[in-house]
Design a protein around this motif. Structure first.
Motif, short mmCIF file in Angstrom:
data_model
loop_
_atom_site.label_atom_id
_atom_site.label_comp_id
_atom_site.label_asym_id
_atom_site.label_seq_id
_atom_site.Cartn_x
_atom_site.Cartn_y
_atom_site.Cartn_z
N GLU A 175 0.82 -1.21 0.00
CA GLU A 175 0.00 0.00 0.00
C GLU A 175 0.85 1.25 0.00
OE1 GLU A 175 -4.34 -0.92 1.58
OE2 GLU A 175 -3.38 1.01 1.22
N ASN A 176 1.83 1.27 0.88
CA ASN A 176 2.62 2.49 1.02
C ASN A 176 3.90 2.17 1.78
OD1 ASN A 176 3.69 4.98 1.74
ND2 ASN A 176 1.67 5.91 1.79
N PRO A 177 5.01 2.05 1.05
CA PRO A 177 6.25 1.62 1.70
C PRO A 177 6.70 2.55 2.82
CG PRO A 177 6.47 1.60 -0.69
CD PRO A 177 5.17 2.24 -0.40
N ARG A 178 6.56 3.85 2.58
CA ARG A 178 7.05 4.79 3.59
C ARG A 178 6.25 4.68 4.88
NH1 ARG A 178 8.44 9.20 -0.02
NH2 ARG A 178 10.54 8.67 -0.76
N ALA A 179 4.93 4.63 4.70
CA ALA A 179 4.09 4.53 5.90
C ALA A 179 4.39 3.24 6.64
CB ALA A 179 2.62 4.58 5.50
N ALA A 180 4.59 2.18 5.88
CA ALA A 180 4.90 0.90 6.51
C ALA A 180 6.19 1.00 7.32
CB ALA A 180 5.02 -0.19 5.45
N ALA A 181 7.18 1.65 6.71
CA ALA A 181 8.45 1.80 7.41
C ALA A 181 8.26 2.62 8.69
CB ALA A 181 9.48 2.45 6.49
N LEU A 182 7.46 3.65 8.57
CA LEU A 182 7.23 4.48 9.74
C LEU A 182 6.53 3.70 10.84
CD1 LEU A 182 6.09 7.81 8.09
CD2 LEU A 182 8.12 7.42 9.47
N LEU A 183 5.73 2.73 10.41
CA LEU A 183 5.01 1.95 11.41
C LEU A 183 5.85 0.80 11.95
CD1 LEU A 183 1.51 1.84 9.73
CD2 LEU A 183 2.13 2.97 11.86
N GLY A 184 7.10 0.75 11.55
CA GLY A 184 7.98 -0.23 12.16
C GLY A 184 8.18 -1.49 11.34
N VAL A 185 7.64 -1.51 10.13
CA VAL A 185 7.88 -2.69 9.29
C VAL A 185 9.30 -2.61 8.73
CG1 VAL A 185 7.23 -3.81 7.14
CG2 VAL A 185 5.48 -2.92 8.67
N ASN A 186 10.02 -3.73 8.83
CA ASN A 186 11.35 -3.75 8.24
C ASN A 186 11.21 -4.05 6.76
OD1 ASN A 186 13.94 -4.30 7.37
ND2 ASN A 186 14.54 -5.18 9.32
N VAL A 187 11.20 -2.98 5.99
CA VAL A 187 10.87 -3.12 4.56
C VAL A 187 11.86 -4.01 3.83
CG1 VAL A 187 10.57 -1.87 2.41
CG2 VAL A 187 9.71 -0.91 4.54
N ASP A 188 13.14 -3.77 4.04
CA ASP A 188 14.13 -4.53 3.28
C ASP A 188 14.05 -6.01 3.57
OD1 ASP A 188 16.59 -1.89 3.48
OD2 ASP A 188 15.22 -2.44 1.87
N THR A 189 13.92 -6.36 4.86
CA THR A 189 13.84 -7.78 5.19
C THR A 189 12.59 -8.41 4.61
OG1 THR A 189 14.85 -7.18 7.28
CG2 THR A 189 14.03 -9.41 7.09
N THR A 190 11.49 -7.69 4.71
CA THR A 190 10.25 -8.24 4.16
C THR A 190 10.36 -8.47 2.67
OG1 THR A 190 9.09 -6.91 5.81
CG2 THR A 190 7.77 -7.94 4.12
N ILE A 191 10.96 -7.51 1.99
CA ILE A 191 11.12 -7.68 0.55
C ILE A 191 12.00 -8.87 0.26
CG2 ILE A 191 12.06 -6.64 -1.53
CD1 ILE A 191 11.16 -3.96 -0.54
N ALA A 192 13.08 -9.00 1.02
CA ALA A 192 13.98 -10.14 0.81
C ALA A 192 13.22 -11.45 0.98
CB ALA A 192 15.15 -10.07 1.78
N TRP A 193 12.42 -11.55 2.03
CA TRP A 193 11.66 -12.78 2.24
C TRP A 193 10.64 -13.01 1.14
CZ3 TRP A 193 13.36 -16.68 4.59
CH2 TRP A 193 14.16 -16.53 5.74
N THR A 194 10.14 -11.93 0.58
CA THR A 194 9.19 -12.10 -0.52
C THR A 194 9.89 -12.69 -1.74
OG1 THR A 194 8.00 -10.17 0.27
CG2 THR A 194 7.45 -10.96 -1.92
N PHE A 195 11.12 -12.27 -1.97
CA PHE A 195 11.87 -12.88 -3.07
C PHE A 195 12.09 -14.36 -2.78
CE2 PHE A 195 13.27 -10.33 -6.55
CZ PHE A 195 13.03 -9.03 -6.15
N PHE A 196 12.38 -14.65 -1.52
CA PHE A 196 12.55 -16.05 -1.15
C PHE A 196 11.28 -16.84 -1.46
CE2 PHE A 196 14.49 -19.48 1.20
CZ PHE A 196 13.41 -20.22 1.65
N LEU A 197 10.17 -16.27 -1.02
CA LEU A 197 8.90 -16.95 -1.20
C LEU A 197 8.56 -17.14 -2.67
CD1 LEU A 197 6.47 -18.03 0.35
CD2 LEU A 197 5.50 -15.73 0.32
N ALA A 198 8.67 -16.05 -3.42
CA ALA A 198 8.33 -16.12 -4.84
C ALA A 198 9.20 -17.13 -5.56
CB ALA A 198 8.46 -14.74 -5.48
N SER A 199 10.49 -17.12 -5.27
CA SER A 199 11.39 -18.04 -5.96
C SER A 199 11.20 -19.47 -5.47
CB SER A 199 12.84 -17.60 -5.77
OG SER A 199 13.00 -16.30 -6.25
N ALA A 200 10.85 -19.62 -4.19
CA ALA A 200 10.56 -20.97 -3.69
C ALA A 200 9.38 -21.55 -4.44
CB ALA A 200 10.29 -20.92 -2.19
#
Lengths: 294, 318
Positions: free
Chosen positions: A174-199
């Protein structure tokens, strides 16, 4: 023979759906088309062959290993190319080209490691049986492949709707910046998404190998292009759209095999693709908000 | 004497091939200059190649007529294709052109007149280096001229920001169409030349991997200047060949069947796209500018890789 077509279509569609979901996950999150995804599938299919034929491991173990290996490959791809490009705030063209470059490297390495010939999967008891259901002969493969695919997709759905990780990716979509502000670790989440998609791509590779009897290099390109056609059909970032689109294309191809001459059959996905792009670029799903996982 | 002849023959083949690849990269640089990520130029090349080959073999046209005919055929196909798809943005356009490329490839595979999977063999070898050189000179001059013309400035404006460009009175659709068709024309020309160089064409020559190759030549070379195609295509055509010869000399059996060309091309492309986004030409221009008076306004030159302005990049896919 109607039921036979349906059975074939479902098997084919299951592989397509699982494969296309990998594209949709990353696109829905990052607005980036991961053009290395098909190469990951190829590696999945080849790795499975190697484990089955040369190391004689049981199918279940092979499946798990390949899924983990391909997931890690996805992590590596993110680390090597996609994350740096994100940091550089690049335009949409560069990740596309990076994906193509990675795909070329992966394919070249695969050719070197496995050789260009077709690699038939060894027949195991589970895979080679079949039973007769009325007029339709169903190979056990044709039951396993869709079943496994559906199971994985259900797990994925659970992951996205009910876990913290799932909330994180929906927030970032929805909104990367807002997510980051809310404490989501954007980079890690994205990395895991690559893991998931490639898995999932790796899983699709194994299923693809099972359904076609082996892994072959010439399968990579048609799959890549069909994957693109599917996500356009289903709506670019939409996972459910990718699933529906995958099965739709699988069935469409199975039926057109009887109606059209063999070579024209290959036009079907691309004709559909062009039609969708011209008439309804947002895909067959409901017009949904700019980004959303489901 | 024989060795010299062999040397000449091998290297002239490579030189001619490089020339054609440069031409192809140039053909893509025009659509790229207004942000059209078109992967259709391989298909246009194919249309040009098949048209030219068939006119030579079946209709006995002279060579100098066959080339423009092929180019024209490609351009004519580009028009009805461009009308609906050029309004698509970014990655959607790319996918549409990929789809178009596949349709063309499958048609070439299926139709009788194009010879099916075997393609068209025994095309008389009429292309020599000076025709390729002439084509390169002509196209380079054209692009150089366009870059400095109103048309070129319109393209640059569109690349920077379509919305602003159209509010300045630029007919964005018409300009995109011109860029697309021009690119198709040049690709068709390259196709005709290539057909008469390699004696044989088949559908596989003009598929997705060819389209990717062309894109990579253009991007590695950089689209910041019209001459970017030259270093890009040259590097990517020659380097794998040299490496292959090198590996051959050392008889590296352990490398097995590694497709060096694919891996090397991929590596170079990856490195360029991450570390030198402007491509070779963009980087050279930057260096020259930096070493110069240090003047020039920031953001003076349009970005070398097509870059939608930040905000539009988010919306470009919807």
């Amino acid at each position: 023979m109607l039921p036979q077509q349906v059975a074939d279509g479902i098997v084919q569609g299951a592989v397509y759906a699982l494969f296309a979901v990998g594209y949709a996950l990353i696109f829905g999150l990052l607005d980036v088309l991961n053009l290395a995804h098909a190469a990951v599938l190829l590696w999945g299919a080849l790795l499975a062959w190697w484990l089955l034929a040369l190391l004689h491991l049981p199918l279940a173990a092979v499946f798990v290993l390949v899924v983990l290996a391909c997931g890690s490959l996805g992590l590596a791809l993110n680390r090597l190319a996609f994350a740096p490009l994100r940091r550089q705030a690049s335009n949409s063209l560069r990740p596309l080209i990076a994906g193509l470059a990675l795909a070329a490297i992966l394919e070249g390495l695969a050719r070197g490691a496995f050789g260009s010939a077709r690699h038939a999967y060894p027949p195991t008891a589970l895979v080679a049986g079949s039973s007769q259901l009325g007029t339709v002969r169903i190979d056990w493969v044709q039951l396993i492949v869709p079943a496994v695919a559906l199971a994985l997709l259900l797990v994925l759905r659970r992951l996205i709707t009910s876990t913290r990780y799932g909330r994180a990716i929906r927030a970032i979509a929805e909104n990367p910046r807002a997510a980051a502000l809310l404490g989501v670790n954007v980079d890690t989440t994205i990395a895991w998404t690559f893991f998931l998609a490639s898995a999932l791509g790796g899983a699709a590779g194994v299923l693809y190998g099972l359904s076609t009897g082996g892994a072959v290099f010439s399968g990579g390109e048609p799959l890549q292009l069909r994957g693109l056609a599917i996500i356009v059909l289903g709506g670019m970032g939409s996972i459910s759209g990718a699933v529906l689109g995958g099965f739709a294309l699988g069935l469409l191809e199975a039926f057109s095999a009887t109606l059209l001459a063999a070579q024209y059959r290959d036009v079907v996905p691309f004709a559909v693709l062009l039609l969708v792009l011209l008439l309804r670029p947002s895909g067959i799903g409901k017009r949904r908000a700019a980004r959303g996982a489901w | 004497m024989d060795a010299l002849e062999v040397w000449y023959r091998t290297h002239s083949v490579l030189a001619n091939l490089t020339g054609i690849n440069i031409l192809l990269a140039l053909s893509l640089s025009i659509p790229l200059s207004c942000n059209l990520l078109s992967l259709a130029n391989a298909a246009f090349m194919g249309i040009g190649a098949y048209t030219a080959a068939l006119l030579t073999i079946d209709a006995n046209w002279p060579f100098w007529a066959v080339l423009p005919a092929g180019a024209l055929a490609a351009a004519l196909v580009a028009v009805p294709l461009g009308l609906p798809i050029l309004r698509l943005r970014g990655v959607f356009l790319a996918i549409a052109t990929i789809g178009f490329g596949e349709v063309i490839r499958i048609l070439a595979l299926s139709l009788q007149v194009t010879g099916g999977a075997l393609g068209i063999p025994s095309i008389p070898a009429k292309t020599t280096w000076w025709q390729i050189a002439l084509a390169l000179l002509a196209v380079s001059y054209l692009l150089w001229h366009v870059e400095r013309s109103r048309l070129g400035h319109a393209f640059a404006a569109i690349r920077q920001d379509e919305l602003v460009a159209s509010s300045l009175g630029i007919n964005v659709t018409a300009h995109k169409m011109i860029a697309f068709v021009l690119g198709a024309f040049i690709a068709g020309l390259a196709g005709g030349l290539s057909a008469h160089l390699t004696h044989l064409i088949s559908p596989a020559d003009f598929g997705f991997s060819r389209a990717v190759d062309i894109l990579v030549y253009a991007v590695v070379g950089g689209t910041g200047a019209f001459w970017g195609a030259l270093p890009g295509a040259a590097l990517l055509t020659l380097l794998p060949e040299w490496l292959r010869m090198l590996a051959g000399f050392q008889a590296v059996h352990r490398l097995g069947s590694f497709d060096l060309r694919q891996i090397v091309t991929g590596l170079i492309t990856l490195l360029v796209i991450i570390f030198f986004p402007g491509g070779i030409s963009g980087t050279l221009i930057q260096w020259r500018r930096r070493r110069g008076a240090g003047g020039g306004l920031p953001g003076d030159d349009a970005p070398a890789t097509p870059a939608p302005a930040g905000a539009t990049a988010l919306h470009s896919a919807r």
